[in-house]
Enzyme design. Structure first.
Site, PDB file in Angstrom:
ATOM      1  N   GLU A 166      -7.179 -12.851 -12.554  1.00 52.23           N
ATOM      2  CA  GLU A 166      -7.267 -14.320 -12.604  1.00 52.23           C
ATOM      3  C   GLU A 166      -7.353 -14.813 -14.049  1.00 52.23           C
ATOM      4  O   GLU A 166      -7.850 -15.905 -14.306  1.00 52.23           O
ATOM      5  CB  GLU A 166      -8.486 -14.827 -11.803  1.00 52.23           C
ATOM      6  CG  GLU A 166      -8.490 -14.485 -10.331  1.00 52.23           C
ATOM      7  CD  GLU A 166      -7.457 -15.267  -9.491  1.00 52.23           C
ATOM      8  OE1 GLU A 166      -6.681 -16.052 -10.076  1.00 52.23           O
ATOM      9  OE2 GLU A 166      -7.424 -15.056  -8.270  1.00 52.23           O
ATOM     10  N   HIS A 215     -15.687 -16.426 -11.055  1.00 53.23           N
ATOM     11  CA  HIS A 215     -15.009 -16.564  -9.772  1.00 53.23           C
ATOM     12  C   HIS A 215     -15.620 -15.542  -8.824  1.00 53.23           C
ATOM     13  O   HIS A 215     -15.769 -14.370  -9.196  1.00 53.23           O
ATOM     14  CB  HIS A 215     -13.501 -16.321  -9.920  1.00 53.23           C
ATOM     15  CG  HIS A 215     -12.821 -16.045  -8.626  1.00 53.23           C
ATOM     16  ND1 HIS A 215     -12.848 -16.942  -7.586  1.00 53.23           N
ATOM     17  CD2 HIS A 215     -12.133 -14.976  -8.180  1.00 53.23           C
ATOM     18  CE1 HIS A 215     -12.191 -16.424  -6.556  1.00 53.23           C
ATOM     19  NE2 HIS A 215     -11.754 -15.230  -6.887  1.00 53.23           N
ATOM     20  N   HIS A 220     -16.646 -14.662  -4.267  1.00 56.35           N
ATOM     21  CA  HIS A 220     -16.249 -14.862  -2.877  1.00 56.35           C
ATOM     22  C   HIS A 220     -17.480 -15.047  -1.976  1.00 56.35           C
ATOM     23  O   HIS A 220     -17.779 -14.180  -1.151  1.00 56.35           O
ATOM     24  CB  HIS A 220     -15.453 -13.641  -2.376  1.00 56.35           C
ATOM     25  CG  HIS A 220     -14.176 -13.358  -3.109  1.00 56.35           C
ATOM     26  ND1 HIS A 220     -13.479 -12.166  -2.989  1.00 56.35           N
ATOM     27  CD2 HIS A 220     -13.439 -14.126  -3.963  1.00 56.35           C
ATOM     28  CE1 HIS A 220     -12.384 -12.206  -3.736  1.00 56.35           C
ATOM     29  NE2 HIS A 220     -12.336 -13.374  -4.346  1.00 56.35           N
ATOM     30  N   HIS A 267     -10.479 -18.794  -0.202  1.00 57.60           N
ATOM     31  CA  HIS A 267     -10.467 -17.705  -1.196  1.00 57.60           C
ATOM     32  C   HIS A 267     -11.828 -17.525  -1.879  1.00 57.60           C
ATOM     33  O   HIS A 267     -12.394 -16.437  -1.813  1.00 57.60           O
ATOM     34  CB  HIS A 267      -9.345 -17.951  -2.215  1.00 57.60           C
ATOM     35  CG  HIS A 267      -9.272 -16.912  -3.299  1.00 57.60           C
ATOM     36  ND1 HIS A 267      -8.242 -16.812  -4.181  1.00 57.60           N
ATOM     37  CD2 HIS A 267     -10.133 -15.921  -3.657  1.00 57.60           C
ATOM     38  CE1 HIS A 267      -8.456 -15.818  -5.018  1.00 57.60           C
ATOM     39  NE2 HIS A 267      -9.600 -15.261  -4.719  1.00 57.60           N
TER      40      HIS A 267
END
Ligand code: 2HA
Ligand code: ZN
Length: 269
Positions: A119, A142, A144, A214
């Protein structure tokens, strides 16, 4: 083995904060396999010796041009690396990169040629955006989170600020510690420049954004700050789900209670 962190306690402190957060992400179940990524802007810790370190990788295109990143340095989690491993060995599961003068490519300079996160376009676009607006934020995360991702599978929650208001109303702390709320980004291919562009657009208004179905992306002063914002939102999501599991719709704080809080804590409207 020699490390860029040797005799650089300020830089080592930031990298070890990343390792600590990586451990939390794994413990929370937010970081299956190689899930999630972290980058931090470490340019303020870079001395002449670091600036003269040779590249230990090929020159690699970022995929987009980011003019504010000229001469910047980042610590990045490695692609395919696991947060649970990074928690113990941050310099074997991540690396330090230098952005080249074309602002469109990078090289790895330390400690090992660990290829940065998939990413990277999103992460570096976020840093470019933050520098451009004079922000002192240095970290981007980032991850999840199960509860928050589950909520994005419900269309009504994808309308602007529906989740922000719902999550804020579950417990007073959430608005206090995530005062800009939760932005929503419709599903886009992971790692794409499209996703990166949509993300920076939402950062105009939010410090934490959801990538539909996501994960979340958060920015902060340091990695603890970015993590804490996601953590308080996830706590609210847990309270919502727990109430639903007990068979009722949670009442949520009233508009008056939210308003009282907003004034008392000097929060934005
Ligand atoms: O790095 O989470 O979105 C693994 C991911 C990509
Ligand atoms: Zn992801």
């Amino acid at each position: 083995m020699k490390s860029i962190l040797d005799n650089r306690p300020a830089l080592a402190k930031e990298v070890y904060k990343v390792a600590e957060v990586a451990g939390y992400l794994w413990q929370k179940g937010w970081a299956e396999r190689n899930g999630g990524n972290i980058t931090i802007n470490i340019t303020e810790f870079v001395d002449d010796e670091i600036r003269s370190l040779p590249a230990i990788s090929d020159v690699t295109p970022i995929g987009t041009t980011l003019p504010n990143l000229k001469g910047c340095y980042f610590y990045c989690k490695g692609t395919n690396m696991r947060m649970r491993d990074l928690a113990r060995w941050p310099m074997e599961n991540g690396s330090v990169i230098r952005i080249l003068d074309d602002c469109a490519s990078y090289v790895i300079i330390a400690d090992q040629p660990v290829k940065p996160t998939s990413e990277l376009p999103s992460h570096l676009s976020m840093h470019n955006f933050l520098i451009g607006k004079g922000s002192d934020y240095k970290a981007s995360l980032h991850t999840h989170p199960i509860d928050l991702i589950a909520m994005t599978h419900h269309k009504p929650f994808l309308e602007k600020d529906v989740l922000t208001n719902l999550l804020w109303s579950m417990i007073p702390e959430t608005k206090a510690f995530c005062p800009r709320g939760l932005g929503i980004i419709p599903y886009k291919l992971p790692s794409s420049v499209d996703l990166a562009q949509a993300t920076i657009k939402e950062l105009e208004d939010y410090d934490v954004v959801m990538w539909e179905k996501h994960g979340v992306c958060a920015v902060g002063i340091d990695i603890m700050d970015a993590f804490d914002q996601v953590d308080v939102l996830s706590k609210s999501a847990q309270i919502y789900m727990t109430a639903k599991n007990m068979g009722f719709e949670p009442a949520g704080m009233t508009a008056e209670q939210m308003q009282e809080m907003t004034v008392a804590f000097h929060l934005p409207k």
